[in-house]
Write an enzyme that holds these catalytic residues in place. Structure first.
Site, PDB file in Angstrom:
ATOM      1  N   CYS A 141       0.818  -1.221   0.000  1.00 11.68           N
ATOM      2  CA  CYS A 141       0.000   0.000   0.000  1.00 11.68           C
ATOM      3  C   CYS A 141       0.849   1.267   0.000  1.00 11.68           C
ATOM      4  O   CYS A 141       0.326   2.370  -0.125  1.00 11.68           O
ATOM      5  CB  CYS A 141      -0.963  -0.005   1.174  1.00 11.68           C
ATOM      6  SG  CYS A 141      -2.069  -1.412   1.117  1.00 11.68           S
ATOM      7  N   CYS A 183       0.415   3.319   6.041  1.00 13.15           N
ATOM      8  CA  CYS A 183       0.857   1.998   6.488  1.00 13.15           C
ATOM      9  C   CYS A 183       0.739   1.009   5.329  1.00 13.15           C
ATOM     10  O   CYS A 183      -0.006   1.246   4.381  1.00 13.15           O
ATOM     11  CB  CYS A 183       0.025   1.524   7.672  1.00 13.15           C
ATOM     12  SG  CYS A 183      -1.729   1.441   7.297  1.00 13.15           S
ATOM     13  N   HIS A 193      -9.897   2.236  -1.265  1.00 12.00           N
ATOM     14  CA  HIS A 193      -8.441   2.061  -1.226  1.00 12.00           C
ATOM     15  C   HIS A 193      -7.933   1.072  -2.275  1.00 12.00           C
ATOM     16  O   HIS A 193      -7.731  -0.101  -1.993  1.00 12.00           O
ATOM     17  CB  HIS A 193      -8.088   1.591   0.202  1.00 12.00           C
ATOM     18  CG  HIS A 193      -6.669   1.183   0.406  1.00 12.00           C
ATOM     19  ND1 HIS A 193      -5.594   1.857  -0.129  1.00 12.00           N
ATOM     20  CD2 HIS A 193      -6.134   0.150   1.124  1.00 12.00           C
ATOM     21  CE1 HIS A 193      -4.474   1.257   0.249  1.00 12.00           C
ATOM     22  NE2 HIS A 193      -4.772   0.210   0.996  1.00 12.00           N
TER      23      HIS A 193
HETATM   24  C1  LIG Z   1      -2.125  -1.103   4.507  1.00 13.15           C
HETATM   25  C2  LIG Z   1      -3.538  -1.382   4.132  1.00 13.15           C
HETATM   26  O1  LIG Z   1      -4.163  -0.528   3.569  1.00 13.15           O
HETATM   27  S1  LIG Z   1      -4.240  -2.823   4.613  1.00 13.15           S
HETATM   28  C3  LIG Z   1      -5.870  -2.764   4.064  1.00 13.15           C
HETATM   29  C4  LIG Z   1      -6.002  -3.510   2.836  1.00 13.15           C
HETATM   30  N1  LIG Z   1      -7.424  -3.671   2.524  1.00 13.15           N
HETATM   31  C5  LIG Z   1      -8.108  -4.734   2.953  1.00 13.15           C
HETATM   32  O2  LIG Z   1      -7.556  -5.588   3.618  1.00 13.15           O
HETATM   33  C6  LIG Z   1      -9.542  -4.803   2.552  1.00 13.15           C
HETATM   34  C7  LIG Z   1     -10.368  -5.133   3.727  1.00 13.15           C
HETATM   35  N2  LIG Z   1     -11.786  -5.237   3.341  1.00 13.15           N
HETATM   36  C8  LIG Z   1     -12.353  -6.415   3.014  1.00 13.15           C
HETATM   37  O3  LIG Z   1     -11.703  -7.445   2.965  1.00 13.15           O
HETATM   38  C9  LIG Z   1     -13.841  -6.403   2.721  1.00 13.15           C
HETATM   39  O4  LIG Z   1     -14.231  -5.137   2.270  1.00 13.15           O
HETATM   40  C10 LIG Z   1     -14.677  -6.758   3.996  1.00 13.15           C
HETATM   41  C11 LIG Z   1     -14.362  -8.218   4.379  1.00 13.15           C
HETATM   42  C12 LIG Z   1     -14.371  -5.840   5.170  1.00 13.15           C
HETATM   43  C13 LIG Z   1     -16.173  -6.610   3.693  1.00 13.15           C
HETATM   44  O5  LIG Z   1     -16.470  -7.338   2.569  1.00 13.15           O
HETATM   45  P1  LIG Z   1     -17.994  -7.583   2.158  1.00 13.15           P
HETATM   46  O6  LIG Z   1     -18.705  -8.277   3.251  1.00 13.15           O
HETATM   47  O7  LIG Z   1     -17.950  -8.196   0.806  1.00 13.15           O
HETATM   48  O8  LIG Z   1     -18.520  -6.100   2.093  1.00 13.15           O
HETATM   49  P2  LIG Z   1     -19.839  -5.569   1.408  1.00 13.15           P
HETATM   50  O9  LIG Z   1     -19.450  -4.538   0.432  1.00 13.15           O
HETATM   51  O10 LIG Z   1     -20.696  -6.682   0.923  1.00 13.15           O
HETATM   52  O11 LIG Z   1     -20.535  -4.843   2.631  1.00 13.15           O
HETATM   53  C14 LIG Z   1     -21.225  -5.572   3.619  1.00 13.15           C
HETATM   54  C15 LIG Z   1     -22.433  -4.767   4.029  1.00 13.15           C
HETATM   55  O12 LIG Z   1     -21.975  -3.594   4.684  1.00 13.15           O
HETATM   56  C16 LIG Z   1     -22.662  -2.486   4.168  1.00 13.15           C
HETATM   57  N3  LIG Z   1     -21.802  -1.294   4.316  1.00 13.15           N
HETATM   58  C17 LIG Z   1     -20.515  -1.172   3.947  1.00 13.15           C
HETATM   59  N4  LIG Z   1     -20.069   0.060   4.261  1.00 13.15           N
HETATM   60  C18 LIG Z   1     -21.084   0.702   4.866  1.00 13.15           C
HETATM   61  C19 LIG Z   1     -21.226   1.998   5.413  1.00 13.15           C
HETATM   62  N5  LIG Z   1     -20.226   2.880   5.428  1.00 13.15           N
HETATM   63  N6  LIG Z   1     -22.421   2.346   5.957  1.00 13.15           N
HETATM   64  C20 LIG Z   1     -23.439   1.460   5.961  1.00 13.15           C
HETATM   65  N7  LIG Z   1     -23.361   0.213   5.444  1.00 13.15           N
HETATM   66  C21 LIG Z   1     -22.195  -0.156   4.899  1.00 13.15           C
HETATM   67  C22 LIG Z   1     -22.904  -2.870   2.721  1.00 13.15           C
HETATM   68  O13 LIG Z   1     -23.964  -2.142   2.147  1.00 13.15           O
HETATM   69  C23 LIG Z   1     -23.278  -4.304   2.866  1.00 13.15           C
HETATM   70  O14 LIG Z   1     -24.624  -4.402   3.254  1.00 13.15           O
HETATM   71  P3  LIG Z   1     -25.596  -5.497   2.600  1.00 13.15           P
HETATM   72  O15 LIG Z   1     -25.000  -6.829   3.017  1.00 13.15           O
HETATM   73  O16 LIG Z   1     -26.896  -5.191   3.219  1.00 13.15           O
HETATM   74  O17 LIG Z   1     -25.516  -5.260   1.128  1.00 13.15           O
END
Ligand SMILES: CC(=O)SCCNC(=O)CCNC(=O)[C@H](O)C(C)(C)COP(=O)(O)OP(=O)(O)OC[C@H]1O[C@@H](n2cnc3c(N)ncnc32)[C@H](O)[C@@H]1OP(=O)(O)O
Length: 426
Positions: free
Chosen positions: A94, A413, A383
């Protein structure tokens, strides 16, 4: 390296990105090249770089196909830059975007080049798939076989389980834990509550929604593939909706959710850097200067809670070199990989006990949170790994340029227990 011993100032001259899109939405039919080219073309148009020969273009993707091994050069050749503009691929998880900026900035500072673009792109919708290790070895063996019979003999050794593809995994091979898995441990260890994480995520969305309404992003984003704005941004986000989301990583006792974690994302960004002389010759604005940058790494196998906290060490070293305190800044941009990692960073800065325990030489102290991520950050914008650095540097340069003077602190990070910090000044 040339013999030039005088260090030149490095100006941030421009920025551009395409809207960021949640994976498998608006950009599911395009890949890294198309997105990066769109971001570059937007920058080239905006700053009249058509046909121009730049010093170098550097950047990359965290996840890319084997045919994209020379991604940035391929992209340059497909833009309107002079095709003699060199390019270089870099990858540091990242931190790819910010490290690309450091690479270009150092070359400008040393007088090796006068101008350059740092960029980053990532696609989760178009991930590469590799064949299993066994199948790969058998295919290599078959390739080397001298006769058709030899090839067939090798193919007959392939078993059904060899046909399962290998896909890039969002996890640390040293621990087997995902970024979210590690950050669950961070949240528990540093006692970051679910409510605080949700409040922090909500603030990111509200800040970004306000910035969009005020036109802050109007000159920062080139529409692409039918998308005009980041499609993760939720104007209607409320604390009640966030509170209802189920934990995503530790389903039983977890506090990290889809709402307080960055989603998997597609997107691209880039920034234009130059010497002051070059910018003036081209009649281009100097928005701000990159003055310091520092990289650090942290042990995270024994102390799994610390995976995303390496920027704490980069910040300490950088501030010492710059002769500045953490409080000396007008704006702070801290990449919100997860609300919990950002809040843990702030908590450790504020706590002498936690600062000592993690191994910092001194407690840096609290920052004014009103100055943090004022236009929203990764929780709202989302991101696309390598594109986040360019987004953040662009926002900081614009903030300081609008203010007319001041200092900005950036912290990003990355996987592998690494982190980069940067100071930008106007
Ligand atoms: C150094 C670095 O940057 S490390 C970071 C690297 N990035 C990562 O590791 C990514 C991490 N994220 C992920 O792996 C995934 O996004 C997860 C596991 C957190 C979630 O994945 P999913 O479950 O597929 O998310 P999805 O988009 O389906 O959202 C789940 C629910 O939350 C809801 N939701 C998400 N964000 C919001 C929000 N801000 N407000 C309200 N509801 C929300 C969605 O609408 C969805 O609802 P639904 O099931 O009724 O449709």
């Amino acid at each position: 390296m040339n013999q030039n011993t005088s260090i030149r100032k490095v100006a941030i001259v421009g920025y551009n990105r395409i809207p960021f899109a949640r994976a498998n939405t608006a950009y599911s039919n395009v890949g890294n090249q198309q997105m990066m080219i769109a971001a570059l073309d937007g920058l080239i148009d905006k700053y009249h770089l058509n046909g121009k020969l730049l010093g170098e273009v550097a950047g990359g993707a965290v996840i890319k196909h084997t045919y994209d091994s020379n991604l940035m050069r391929e992209c340059v050749m497909k833009t309107n830059l002079d095709p003699a503009t060199p390019a270089c691929d870099l990858q540091q998880a990242c931190d790819t975007g910010i490290e690309s900026a450091v690479y270009i900035a150092n070359k400008i500072a040393l007088g090796q080049i006068d101008s350059g673009i740092a960029g980053g792109v990532d696609s989760i919708s178009d991930i590469p798939m590799a064949v299993s290790e066994n199948l790969r070895k058998l295919l290599l063996e078959a390739r080397q076989a001298k006769s058709l019979g030899g090839k067939i003999k090798t193919f007959l050794k392939i078993r059904p389980k060899d046909l399962s593809p290998l896909v890039p995994r969002n996890e640390e091979s040293q621990t087997g834990l995902s970024m979210g898995g590690h950050t669950e441990i961070t949240a528990k260890y540093y006692k970051i509550s679910r409510e605080d994480q949700d409040q922090f995520a909500l603030r990111s969305h509200l800040n970004m929604a306000k910035a969009y309404d005020e036109g802050f992003f109007d000159d920062m984003i080139t529409p692409f593939n039918g998308l005009e704005k980041d499609n993760n941004l939720r104007k209607d986000s409320t604390i009640e909706k966030l509170a209802k989301l189920k934990p995503a990583f530790d389903k039983v006792n977890g506090t990290l959710t889809a709402g307080n974690s960055t989603p998997l994302t597609d997107g691209a960004s880039c920034i234009l850097l130059a010497s002051e002389e070059w910018a003036k010759e081209q009649g281009l604005p100097i928005l701000a200067y990159i003055t310091f940058a520092e990289i650090a790494a942290i042990e995270y196998v024994k102390k799994q809670q610390n995976l995303l906290l390496a920027p704490l060490f980069a910040a300490s070293r950088m501030l010492e070199k710059a002769g500045l305190n953490l409080q000396d800044f007008d704006y702070y941009e801290i990449h919100e990989a997860f609300a919990a990692q950002t809040l843990a960073t702030l908590k450790i800065w504020e706590s002498p006990e936690l600062s000592k325990e993690i191994g910092l030489k001194k407690t840096l102290g609290a920052i004014d949170r009103e100055k943090l991520n004022v236009k929203g950050s990764s929780l709202a914008a989302a991101h696309p790994f390598a594109a986040t650095g360019g987004r953040i540097i662009g926002v900081m340069a614009k903030l300081l340029n609008e203010k007319g003077s001041g200092k900005g602190f950036i912290s990003i990070c990355a996987a592998g227990g690494q982190g980069v910090t940067m100071i930008i000044e106007k």
